[in-house]
Design a protein around this motif. Structure first.
Motif, PDB file in Angstrom:
ATOM      1  N   THR A 124       0.838  -1.194   0.000  1.00 37.99           N
ATOM      2  CA  THR A 124       0.000   0.000   0.000  1.00 37.99           C
ATOM      3  C   THR A 124       0.872   1.241   0.000  1.00 37.99           C
ATOM      4  O   THR A 124       1.368   1.682   1.048  1.00 37.99           O
ATOM      5  N   GLY A 125       1.083   1.795  -1.196  1.00 38.82           N
ATOM      6  CA  GLY A 125       1.859   3.017  -1.302  1.00 38.82           C
ATOM      7  C   GLY A 125       3.349   2.844  -1.074  1.00 38.82           C
ATOM      8  O   GLY A 125       4.051   3.839  -0.842  1.00 38.82           O
ATOM      9  N   VAL A 126       3.843   1.630  -1.128  1.00 34.76           N
ATOM     10  CA  VAL A 126       5.277   1.397  -0.960  1.00 34.76           C
ATOM     11  C   VAL A 126       5.772   0.522  -2.104  1.00 34.76           C
ATOM     12  O   VAL A 126       5.008  -0.226  -2.712  1.00 34.76           O
ATOM     13  N   ALA A 131       8.764  -2.567   0.978  1.00 33.53           N
ATOM     14  CA  ALA A 131       7.971  -3.589   1.647  1.00 33.53           C
ATOM     15  C   ALA A 131       8.859  -4.703   2.194  1.00 33.53           C
ATOM     16  O   ALA A 131       8.630  -5.214   3.296  1.00 33.53           O
ATOM     17  N   PHE A 132       9.885  -5.077   1.425  1.00 31.89           N
ATOM     18  CA  PHE A 132      10.841  -6.077   1.890  1.00 31.89           C
ATOM     19  C   PHE A 132      11.499  -5.628   3.193  1.00 31.89           C
ATOM     20  O   PHE A 132      11.615  -6.393   4.154  1.00 31.89           O
ATOM     21  N   GLY A 133      11.930  -4.373   3.228  1.00 33.38           N
ATOM     22  CA  GLY A 133      12.555  -3.849   4.433  1.00 33.38           C
ATOM     23  C   GLY A 133      11.598  -3.839   5.613  1.00 33.38           C
ATOM     24  O   GLY A 133      11.987  -4.166   6.746  1.00 33.38           O
ATOM     25  N   MET A 134      10.349  -3.471   5.371  1.00 33.96           N
ATOM     26  CA  MET A 134       9.357  -3.456   6.433  1.00 33.96           C
ATOM     27  C   MET A 134       9.110  -4.857   6.981  1.00 33.96           C
ATOM     28  O   MET A 134       9.105  -5.085   8.208  1.00 33.96           O
ATOM     29  N   GLU A 135       8.914  -5.828   6.086  1.00 30.66           N
ATOM     30  CA  GLU A 135       8.676  -7.202   6.522  1.00 30.66           C
ATOM     31  C   GLU A 135       9.891  -7.763   7.263  1.00 30.66           C
ATOM     32  O   GLU A 135       9.751  -8.501   8.244  1.00 30.66           O
ATOM     33  N   LEU A 136      11.076  -7.414   6.799  1.00 29.64           N
ATOM     34  CA  LEU A 136      12.305  -7.879   7.456  1.00 29.64           C
ATOM     35  C   LEU A 136      12.369  -7.381   8.892  1.00 29.64           C
ATOM     36  O   LEU A 136      12.606  -8.157   9.833  1.00 29.64           O
ATOM     37  N   LEU A 137      12.149  -6.099   9.105  1.00 26.30           N
ATOM     38  CA  LEU A 137      12.277  -5.525  10.441  1.00 26.30           C
ATOM     39  C   LEU A 137      11.167  -6.002  11.375  1.00 26.30           C
ATOM     40  O   LEU A 137      11.405  -6.278  12.560  1.00 26.30           O
TER      41      LEU A 137
END
Length: 274
Positions: A124-126, A131-137
């Motif tokens: 959503t807007g990324v 998104a990969f970085g968000m899921e990783l963290l």
């Protein structure tokens, strides 16, 4: 490896992972699609609490049988930590994937007629990279919490480990739903995607959580709280399971819950002390 496959506890643990992931996906997705009239902020809180409470409840219910990973990223992280065998990890991940598909199929069958989506994880807007970085963290903090709260070397942990893990899942969803729908679990992402036959940007929800889980293990087990460098013991665990490290191994096709404790609680002590 052959001996591990012949124990009743091993198959009880695999069944626990299958049933637990089925219930997790069913409960989480049902909460996500069950009320189309919710405003977005309220909906995010409801979904976050549903996943977090479901995970806490299932860890409390199944943790003594299989460790209640319910997530391939957690299983791979525990494998990297050399707390379960490669064979057990493969069976766990297979059971989790099948459970997620079954849970998604059940939701598909009982969903309201007005609901078309099965709450697929979407960007959503990324960008896919963001998104990969968000899921990783998000997965990194979840696995770090999982490893730390179930570490039997600790004597300072007060309260409930399942509750702490559930809070970690809730926190991840509160932070990540607006960006990716908060996957943090490849099985949870795979089930709805397969049932809906929609795999757009699906790699993000595998690469991010798996990488984050492995990074969390390296940080915790090798830097923050090292478990030791007994390479022989680690190799024995990877090839034959923690039973290979015990002085007296369990009887074949007997043993019940103790046979399925992959790293929580008794067999973790064996791994740590080796």
């Amino acid at each position: 490896m052959v001996r591990e496959l012949k124990t009743l506890g091993f198959w009880q643990a695999v069944l626990a992972e299958f049933l637990g992931t089925t219930m997790l996906v069913f409960l989480g997705i049902s909460a996500a699609i069950g009320n189309g009239n919710s405003s977005y902020p309220d909906q995010e809180v409801k979904v976050a609490l549903a996943f977090g409470l479901a995970f806490a409840t299932l860890v409390q219910s199944l943790g003594h049988i299989s460790g209640a990973h319910l997530n391939p990223a957690v299983t791979l992280a525990v494998l990297v930590s050399c707390q379960i065998s490669v064979c057990r990890a493969l069976w766990y991940v297979s059971a989790q994937m099948l459970g997620a598909v079954l849970g998604s199929a059940i939701v598909l069958g009982v969903r309201p007629e007005a609901v078309e989506s099965l709450d697929l994880n979407k960007l959503t807007g990324v960008s896919p990279g963001q998104a990969f970085g968000m899921e990783l963290l998000l997965t990194l903090q979840l696995v770090l919490c999982f490893l730390a709260t179930t570490d039997k070397r600790r004597s300072d942990v007060a309260g409930s480990a399942p509750f702490g893990i559930g809070l970690s899942v809730t926190l991840a969803h509160l932070a990540g739903i607006s960006y990716t729908g908060c996957g943090i679990n490849p099985a949870r992402s795979f089930g709805p995607a397969l049932v809906s036959m929609d795999f757009e940007n699906h790699w993000v929800f595998w690469a991010g959580p798996v990488t984050g889980g492995i990074m969390a293990t390296v940080l915790y087990d090798f830097l923050l709280s090292p478990r030791g460098l007994d390479l022989t013991g680690r190799l024995k665990t990877l090839c034959h399971g923690v039973e290979a490290l015990a002085v007296e191994t369990e009887p074949l096709v007997e043993g019940g819950a103790a046979a399925g404790e992959c790293f929580y609680p008794k067999q973790l002590t064996i791994v740590i002390n080796c």
